[in-house]
Design a protein around this motif. Structure first.
Motif, PDB file in Angstrom:
ATOM      1  N   VAL A 147       0.718  -1.300   0.078  1.00  0.00           N
ATOM      2  CA  VAL A 147      -0.091   0.052  -0.054  1.00  0.00           C
ATOM      3  C   VAL A 147       0.831   1.376   0.074  1.00  0.00           C
ATOM      4  O   VAL A 147       0.858   2.222  -0.821  1.00  0.00           O
ATOM      5  N   ASN A 251     -14.374  -1.265   1.869  1.00  0.00           N
ATOM      6  CA  ASN A 251     -13.578  -0.447   1.420  1.00  0.00           C
ATOM      7  C   ASN A 251     -14.390   0.744   0.806  1.00  0.00           C
ATOM      8  O   ASN A 251     -13.557   1.814   0.493  1.00  0.00           O
ATOM      9  N   TYR A 401      -6.116  -1.321  -2.315  1.00  0.00           N
ATOM     10  CA  TYR A 401      -6.518  -1.461  -1.059  1.00  0.00           C
ATOM     11  C   TYR A 401      -7.587  -2.621  -1.108  1.00  0.00           C
ATOM     12  O   TYR A 401      -7.734  -3.550  -0.123  1.00  0.00           O
ATOM     13  N   THR A 405      -6.597  -5.997   0.977  1.00  0.00           N
ATOM     14  CA  THR A 405      -7.756  -6.642   1.907  1.00  0.00           C
ATOM     15  C   THR A 405      -8.325  -8.233   1.702  1.00  0.00           C
ATOM     16  O   THR A 405      -8.066  -8.771   2.646  1.00  0.00           O
ATOM     17  N   PHE A 429      -6.340  -0.451   5.706  1.00  0.00           N
ATOM     18  CA  PHE A 429      -5.558   0.000   4.627  1.00  0.00           C
ATOM     19  C   PHE A 429      -5.824   1.073   3.884  1.00  0.00           C
ATOM     20  O   PHE A 429      -5.050   1.962   3.476  1.00  0.00           O
ATOM     21  N   THR A 430      -7.189   1.750   3.836  1.00  0.00           N
ATOM     22  CA  THR A 430      -7.456   2.956   3.557  1.00  0.00           C
ATOM     23  C   THR A 430      -7.242   4.253   4.476  1.00  0.00           C
ATOM     24  O   THR A 430      -7.392   5.265   3.979  1.00  0.00           O
ATOM     25  N   TRP A 434     -12.248   4.871   3.720  1.00  0.00           N
ATOM     26  CA  TRP A 434     -13.604   3.740   3.138  1.00  0.00           C
ATOM     27  C   TRP A 434     -14.826   4.607   3.360  1.00  0.00           C
ATOM     28  O   TRP A 434     -15.760   4.110   2.711  1.00  0.00           O
TER      29      TRP A 434
END
Length: 448
Positions: A147, A251, A401, A405, A429-430, A434
């Motif tokens: 990422v 996400n 993302y 995921t 991860f966002t 999200w």
């Protein structure tokens, strides 16, 4: 390995503004995408077969450590009237020289799983789009690195998750979006596939039995079996999780919050080897990967998810999809749908009529182009989505993302099992984005 023989054998996504291509190496004036391939074995060749059929793709270079794979790829490219691709081999680092070239826009990675992380990181730092098979990395940290590198370099990373484009999967998505199932409550999927003849063979034929793995075997049995020996967990989460991400808007207004995994005892692989070759030492190996691994996931919006990994036991192929809402459900195992008020009470309808009526518009439009492509045509869709994104210098529809995921489920599942089925917090991860991102997957044909 011709694309037309595969079927016999078997939109643009919204993303962080920080992940947009910033390089200048893309699509020359002739409008062609210049591709490099790392790994041209069985799966890599399926992507080669898609590439040779497109006028907007140049296969510039290929990389593999095995001459047998290079030889087959070389012959296939020549047979299809394409210029020979520059070959890179000799070591597991040979791909670096290939990616250092300035005339490659994007790379397809179809190597053993343990190489994906380093190859993807190097490719993004070299200014290439990345299309990668299955898992992105082996640890949670490696997923964060993917990422961070994508955000830093501006280069998109796309897991080539073809099941997201499977025809029935997309028809069910179409029905869900039109409200046929009501509000989504629960989804299931997984990887339920008898792989015993893939994980073991006799070194002379890929399918057809045998009890060898590692250097004595061929194709995936050379490396994939070792994961089942060394690691307990959901080793192949993407086929189930890819479509589920779209069903549950993960996400994009929703996210996975935590997971827990459970694994059965491991008897299937040893029993298989013993049945094929009584007394063989491979039947005495302590296979750590349980025969059936079940992973449960919570979502921020209250939905629940169940993933199943089952590849060691005799069974027909099924990914076990279930999409259940307040008004009804679809289950792919029995190929049935029930919609309250439209189906007979407590009775199943065949999917045929429902999916004919709600066939996804993209399948209706591009069915002819996908004829003969691998896995019932869905390989054309995922390859096309990647190429269109590169061509137009846009984000890939399965973005970084989404990719990490669905992939990070493997190390999280393994950690949960090691810790006695302890729930694991799911990484965001966002980093909070999200909440405002919108799902646009397959809403039009600007990039699928």
């Amino acid at each position: 390995m011709e694309r037309r023989d595969f079927i016999k054998n078997g939109t643009l996504a919204a993303a962080s503004l920080s992940i947009l291509p910033t390089g200048t190496l893309f699509a020359k004036d002739n409008g062609k995408v210049r591709l490099g391939y790392i790994g041209v074995g069985a799966r890599g060749m399926s992507h080669i077969s898609e590439g040779v059929l497109r006028d907007d793709v140049e296969i510039v270079a290929i990389c593999d450590t095995q001459e047998s794979s290079l030889k087959g790829c070389r012959a296939f490219i020549a047979k299809n009237g394409r210029p020979a691709a520059k070959e890179y081999t000799g070591s597991t680092d040979a791909y670096k020289a290939m990616l250092d070239r300035k005339d490659i826009d994007a790379v397809i990675i179809a190597t053993p799983w343990q190489f994906h992380y380093e190859q993807a990181i190097y490719a993004m730092n070299a200014g290439k789009y990345v299309g990668c098979e299955v898992i992105a990395g082996l640890t949670v940290k490696e997923h964060w690195d993917i990422v961070n590198t994508s955000e830093k370099t501006g280069m998109p990373y796309m897991t080539l998750e073809n099941v997201s484009y499977r025809r029935d999967v997309m028809a069910a998505l179409n029905m869900l979006r039109q409200g046929l199932f009501g509000e989504l409550i629960h989804v299931e999927g997984g990887y339920q596939h008898d792989l015993r003849e893939v994980l073991f063979n006799n070194g002379k034929q890929y399918y057809g039995g045998g009890v060898e793995y590692g250097p004595k075997a061929l194709s995936e049995a050379q490396w994939r079996t070792q994961f089942n020996i060394d690691q307990d967990g959901d080793l192949y989460p993407t086929h189930g999780a890819g479509p589920i991400i779209n069903y549950a808007n993960i996400n994009k207004g929703n996210r996975f919050t935590n997971l827990v995994s459970f694994s059965s005892k491991a008897k299937g692989l040893a029993n298989y080897v013993e049945s094929q070759s009584p007394g063989h030492p491979n039947a005495k190996i302590n296979y750590k990967n349980g025969d059936v691994t079940t992973t449960l996931i919570n979502c921020a919006n209250g939905e629940t998810v169940m993933l199943t990994h089952d590849v060691h036991l005799p069974r027909p192929y099924s990914l076990g999809f279930r999409v259940q809402g307040t008004n009804g459900l679809w289950m792919d195992v029995n190929k049935s749908i029930h919609i309250e008020g439209k189906s007979k009470p407590h009775a199943w309808d065949s999917v045929n009529e429902w999916f004919a009526k709600y066939d996804h518009p993209l399948w209706k439009k591009y069915e002819k182009e996908a004829v003969g492509a691998g896995h019932g045509g869905m390989d054309w869709f995922v390859f096309n989505a990647f190429i269109v994104a590169v061509k137009n210098k846009k984000q890939t529809p399965i973005d970084v993302y989404d990719s990490v995921t669905m992939s990070v489920i493997t190390p999280l599942s393994t950690k949960s099992l090691k810790e006695g089925n302890k729930p694991q917090e799911f990484p965001d991860f966002t980093r909070g984005k999200w909440k405002d991102r919108k799902s646009t997957f397959a809403l039009d044909d600007s990039g699928f």
